[in-house]
Design a protein around this motif. Structure first.
Motif, PDB file in Angstrom:
ATOM      1  N   SER A  82      23.441  -3.376  75.981  1.00 27.83           N
ATOM      2  CA  SER A  82      24.323  -2.222  75.765  1.00 27.83           C
ATOM      3  C   SER A  82      23.862  -1.344  74.613  1.00 27.83           C
ATOM      4  CB  SER A  82      25.754  -2.701  75.505  1.00 27.83           C
ATOM      5  OG  SER A  82      25.791  -3.582  74.398  1.00 27.83           O
ATOM      6  N   ASP A  83      22.885  -1.810  73.822  1.00 27.27           N
ATOM      7  CA  ASP A  83      22.422  -1.056  72.652  1.00 27.27           C
ATOM      8  C   ASP A  83      21.747   0.254  73.057  1.00 27.27           C
ATOM      9  OD1 ASP A  83      23.316  -3.108  71.088  1.00 27.27           O
ATOM     10  OD2 ASP A  83      21.330  -3.910  70.617  1.00 27.27           O
ATOM     11  N   LEU A  84      21.825   1.224  72.165  1.00 28.13           N
ATOM     12  CA  LEU A  84      21.076   2.463  72.339  1.00 28.13           C
ATOM     13  C   LEU A  84      19.582   2.193  72.209  1.00 28.13           C
ATOM     14  CD1 LEU A  84      23.223   4.787  70.049  1.00 28.13           C
ATOM     15  CD2 LEU A  84      23.185   4.849  72.546  1.00 28.13           C
ATOM     16  N   THR A  85      18.776   2.889  72.990  1.00 28.14           N
ATOM     17  CA  THR A  85      17.334   2.807  72.815  1.00 28.14           C
ATOM     18  C   THR A  85      16.927   3.678  71.629  1.00 28.14           C
ATOM     19  OG1 THR A  85      16.876   4.681  74.271  1.00 28.14           O
ATOM     20  CG2 THR A  85      17.047   2.497  75.301  1.00 28.14           C
ATOM     21  N   SER A  96      14.848   6.180  71.567  1.00 29.12           N
ATOM     22  CA  SER A  96      14.836   7.597  71.939  1.00 29.12           C
ATOM     23  C   SER A  96      16.257   8.155  72.059  1.00 29.12           C
ATOM     24  CB  SER A  96      14.086   7.782  73.267  1.00 29.12           C
ATOM     25  OG  SER A  96      14.725   7.069  74.313  1.00 29.12           O
ATOM     26  N   GLN A  97      17.196   7.346  72.561  1.00 33.33           N
ATOM     27  CA  GLN A  97      18.581   7.799  72.655  1.00 33.33           C
ATOM     28  C   GLN A  97      19.175   8.015  71.269  1.00 33.33           C
ATOM     29  OE1 GLN A  97      20.281   4.688  75.073  1.00 33.33           O
ATOM     30  NE2 GLN A  97      19.904   5.773  76.999  1.00 33.33           N
ATOM     31  N   TRP A  98      18.888   7.106  70.354  1.00 30.33           N
ATOM     32  CA  TRP A  98      19.404   7.267  69.002  1.00 30.33           C
ATOM     33  C   TRP A  98      18.820   8.509  68.339  1.00 30.33           C
ATOM     34  CZ3 TRP A  98      23.040   7.050  65.824  1.00 30.33           C
ATOM     35  CH2 TRP A  98      22.824   7.163  64.450  1.00 30.33           C
ATOM     36  N   GLU A  99      17.528   8.776  68.523  1.00 33.29           N
ATOM     37  CA  GLU A  99      16.913   9.958  67.933  1.00 33.29           C
ATOM     38  C   GLU A  99      17.545  11.238  68.481  1.00 33.29           C
ATOM     39  OE1 GLU A  99      14.849  10.170  65.387  1.00 33.29           O
ATOM     40  OE2 GLU A  99      14.982   7.981  65.224  1.00 33.29           O
ATOM     41  N   THR A 100      17.996  11.188  69.740  1.00 34.28           N
ATOM     42  CA  THR A 100      18.620  12.362  70.348  1.00 34.28           C
ATOM     43  C   THR A 100      19.945  12.706  69.678  1.00 34.28           C
ATOM     44  OG1 THR A 100      17.606  11.902  72.494  1.00 34.28           O
ATOM     45  CG2 THR A 100      19.555  13.316  72.499  1.00 34.28           C
ATOM     46  N   ILE A 101      20.736  11.693  69.352  1.00 32.04           N
ATOM     47  CA  ILE A 101      22.079  11.952  68.809  1.00 32.04           C
ATOM     48  C   ILE A 101      22.166  11.772  67.294  1.00 32.04           C
ATOM     49  CG2 ILE A 101      23.131  11.275  70.994  1.00 32.04           C
ATOM     50  CD1 ILE A 101      23.896   8.622  69.738  1.00 32.04           C
ATOM     51  N   LYS A 102      21.113  11.302  66.671  1.00 33.57           N
ATOM     52  CA  LYS A 102      21.134  11.035  65.233  1.00 33.57           C
ATOM     53  C   LYS A 102      21.575  12.239  64.391  1.00 33.57           C
ATOM     54  CE  LYS A 102      18.219   9.099  61.555  1.00 33.57           C
ATOM     55  NZ  LYS A 102      16.868   8.552  61.247  1.00 33.57           N
ATOM     56  N   PRO A 103      21.162  13.478  64.721  1.00 33.86           N
ATOM     57  CA  PRO A 103      21.607  14.627  63.905  1.00 33.86           C
ATOM     58  C   PRO A 103      23.112  14.805  63.832  1.00 33.86           C
ATOM     59  CG  PRO A 103      19.742  15.239  65.288  1.00 33.86           C
ATOM     60  CD  PRO A 103      20.180  13.878  65.745  1.00 33.86           C
ATOM     61  N   TYR A 104      23.847  14.237  64.766  1.00 31.71           N
ATOM     62  CA  TYR A 104      25.305  14.367  64.756  1.00 31.71           C
ATOM     63  C   TYR A 104      25.972  13.355  63.830  1.00 31.71           C
ATOM     64  CZ  TYR A 104      24.743  17.381  68.814  1.00 31.71           C
ATOM     65  OH  TYR A 104      24.391  18.405  69.670  1.00 31.71           O
ATOM     66  N   PHE A 105      25.181  12.475  63.218  1.00 31.21           N
ATOM     67  CA  PHE A 105      25.730  11.432  62.344  1.00 31.21           C
ATOM     68  C   PHE A 105      25.033  11.470  60.982  1.00 31.21           C
ATOM     69  CE2 PHE A 105      26.448  10.029  66.665  1.00 31.21           C
ATOM     70  CZ  PHE A 105      27.753   9.581  66.639  1.00 31.21           C
ATOM     71  N   THR A 106      24.888  12.662  60.448  1.00 34.35           N
ATOM     72  CA  THR A 106      24.207  12.810  59.163  1.00 34.35           C
ATOM     73  C   THR A 106      25.036  12.179  58.042  1.00 34.35           C
ATOM     74  OG1 THR A 106      25.246  14.988  58.893  1.00 34.35           O
ATOM     75  CG2 THR A 106      23.039  14.928  59.848  1.00 34.35           C
ATOM     76  N   THR A 107      24.334  11.642  57.060  1.00 34.96           N
ATOM     77  CA  THR A 107      24.982  11.046  55.894  1.00 34.96           C
ATOM     78  C   THR A 107      24.038  11.122  54.707  1.00 34.96           C
ATOM     79  OG1 THR A 107      25.968   9.025  54.988  1.00 34.96           O
ATOM     80  CG2 THR A 107      24.125   8.750  56.513  1.00 34.96           C
ATOM     81  N   GLU A 108      24.610  11.202  53.520  1.00 35.86           N
ATOM     82  CA  GLU A 108      23.795  11.257  52.308  1.00 35.86           C
ATOM     83  C   GLU A 108      23.552   9.869  51.725  1.00 35.86           C
ATOM     84  OE1 GLU A 108      25.785  13.847  49.661  1.00 35.86           O
ATOM     85  OE2 GLU A 108      25.416  15.675  50.863  1.00 35.86           O
ATOM     86  N   ARG A 109      24.211   8.875  52.268  1.00 37.38           N
ATOM     87  CA  ARG A 109      24.055   7.521  51.744  1.00 37.38           C
ATOM     88  C   ARG A 109      22.783   6.885  52.281  1.00 37.38           C
ATOM     89  NH1 ARG A 109      29.538   4.158  52.189  1.00 37.38           N
ATOM     90  NH2 ARG A 109      28.276   2.815  50.841  1.00 37.38           N
ATOM     91  N   ASP A 133      24.169   0.988  64.105  1.00 34.27           N
ATOM     92  CA  ASP A 133      24.749  -0.346  64.256  1.00 34.27           C
ATOM     93  C   ASP A 133      26.202  -0.246  64.702  1.00 34.27           C
ATOM     94  OD1 ASP A 133      24.643  -3.101  64.184  1.00 34.27           O
ATOM     95  OD2 ASP A 133      25.245  -3.229  62.085  1.00 34.27           O
ATOM     96  N   ILE A 134      26.932   0.715  64.151  1.00 33.62           N
ATOM     97  CA  ILE A 134      28.332   0.908  64.525  1.00 33.62           C
ATOM     98  C   ILE A 134      28.449   1.340  65.976  1.00 33.62           C
ATOM     99  CG2 ILE A 134      30.404   2.289  64.099  1.00 33.62           C
ATOM    100  CD1 ILE A 134      29.835   0.242  61.912  1.00 33.62           C
ATOM    101  N   LEU A 135      27.625   2.293  66.383  1.00 30.35           N
ATOM    102  CA  LEU A 135      27.651   2.749  67.769  1.00 30.35           C
ATOM    103  C   LEU A 135      27.308   1.621  68.740  1.00 30.35           C
ATOM    104  CD1 LEU A 135      26.102   6.341  67.718  1.00 30.35           C
ATOM    105  CD2 LEU A 135      28.343   5.683  68.619  1.00 30.35           C
ATOM    106  N   ASP A 136      26.299   0.836  68.385  1.00 26.36           N
ATOM    107  CA  ASP A 136      25.927  -0.301  69.240  1.00 26.36           C
ATOM    108  C   ASP A 136      27.078  -1.294  69.354  1.00 26.36           C
ATOM    109  OD1 ASP A 136      23.414   0.643  69.831  1.00 26.36           O
ATOM    110  OD2 ASP A 136      22.403  -0.496  68.267  1.00 26.36           O
ATOM    111  N   ALA A 137      27.805  -1.494  68.257  1.00 25.78           N
ATOM    112  CA  ALA A 137      28.940  -2.420  68.278  1.00 25.78           C
ATOM    113  C   ALA A 137      30.055  -1.909  69.197  1.00 25.78           C
ATOM    114  CB  ALA A 137      29.471  -2.636  66.868  1.00 25.78           C
ATOM    115  N   ILE A 138      30.342  -0.619  69.130  1.00 24.89           N
ATOM    116  CA  ILE A 138      31.378  -0.031  69.992  1.00 24.89           C
ATOM    117  C   ILE A 138      30.964  -0.114  71.455  1.00 24.89           C
ATOM    118  CG2 ILE A 138      32.630   2.090  70.543  1.00 24.89           C
ATOM    119  CD1 ILE A 138      32.349   2.874  67.575  1.00 24.89           C
ATOM    120  N   LEU A 150      19.544  11.402  80.553  1.00 23.10           N
ATOM    121  CA  LEU A 150      18.463  12.111  79.867  1.00 23.10           C
ATOM    122  C   LEU A 150      17.181  11.292  79.810  1.00 23.10           C
ATOM    123  CD1 LEU A 150      20.409  13.725  76.861  1.00 23.10           C
ATOM    124  CD2 LEU A 150      19.515  14.876  78.885  1.00 23.10           C
ATOM    125  N   GLY A 151      17.268  10.046  80.247  1.00 22.31           N
ATOM    126  CA  GLY A 151      16.079   9.188  80.237  1.00 22.31           C
ATOM    127  C   GLY A 151      15.716   8.689  78.852  1.00 22.31           C
TER     128      GLY A 151
END
Length: 255
Positions: free
Chosen positions: A8-11, A13-26, A35-40, A254-255
């Motif tokens: 069920s984990d993101l691949t 390439s899938q994570w790189e596609t959506i990563k900009p929507y989860f920006t953080t300074e930490r 890790d949180i998305l994979d858990a959900i 999106l493959g």
């Protein structure tokens, strides 16, 4: 970095596609957001309880905190909105559809409580998932309400938020449960509501023009064990769970 991975984990390439929507300074040694998305996604796919998430993930309290935070921010909804436009463009369509199909699915609820009632037509005590999808089967709105409420009571609530986000005229395909709303949809939304009649009068399932698309979307949800029944106390959590499952399906497209 987790050592054990799940289907069920993101691949990457899938994570790189959506990563900009989860920006953080930490800064962390590993990417907690992924890790949180994979858990959900694991919880959705397996149907386990929050407290029974495997130890490879972050503590369940942390996972639920981010789930609730992203739900309230509308972050997953915004992300799904961007992905569905990308999917449409990749198959040669315009980003915004000219056709939507609306329908709902009745599901039983658990003992968690919250809004629920009896759908006498389908003999289900629980809630209805009301979806408006495009011709690719991707949702443009999700609304969860009591199963005893008739579809026509909530149709405009499903469609109005879409009208606020688009200027393109649309034809809405629906079944006979929405009959009588044609004039109201025309006057309030300036869209056309087209009632699709069954071609086969025999009892049982039959493929109806256009309407089969939303039925296919409901069948996709059946592959996520958490969605086989509504386990959420709040309907906004139910809507977020549906959106998260369809978010992963859009990423797979999106493959």
């Amino acid at each position: 970095m987790r050592k054990k991975r799940y289907s069920s984990d993101l691949t990457d390439s899938q994570w790189e596609t959506i990563k900009p929507y989860f920006t953080t300074e930490r800064r962390r040694r590993h990417d907690l957001r992924r890790d949180i998305l994979d858990a959900i996604l694991y919880l959705l796919k397996t149907g386990c309880q929050w407290r029974m998430l495997p130890g490879e993930f972050a503590p369940w309290q942390t996972v639920y905190y981010y789930f609730r935070r992203w739900r309230e921010e509308g972050r997953l909804q915004c992300l799904l909105g961007a992905l569905r436009r990308t999917v449409r463009r990749e198959v040669g369509r315009e980003g915004e559809p000219s056709t939507l199909i609306i329908d709902c699915q009745s599901v039983s609820t658990s003992r968690a409580g919250g809004i629920a009632s009896y759908d006498a037509y389908k003999s289900v005590n629980g809630r209805k998932r009301h979806l408006a999808v495009d011709t690719e089967g991707l949702p443009w709105n999700v609304l969860v309400h009591a199963a005893g409420d008739h579809e026509s009571q909530w149709a405009l609530q499903v469609l109005k938020p879409i009208r606020c986000r688009t200027e393109r005229d649309k034809t809405i395909f629906a079944d006979s449960a929405y009959r009588g709303l044609e004039e109201e949809v025309e006057n309030k939304l300036e869209w056309t509501l087209d009632i699709v009649e069954r071609e086969d009068e025999e009892p049982g399932f039959s493929v109806a023009p256009k309407r089969w698309i939303v039925e296919r979307t409901f069948s996709w949800l059946g592959g996520w064990r958490r969605l086989n029944r509504d386990y959420e106390r709040n309907t906004d959590s139910s809507e977020t769970m549906v959106r998260t499952a369809l978010l992963r399906i859009a990423l797979n497209r999106l493959g």
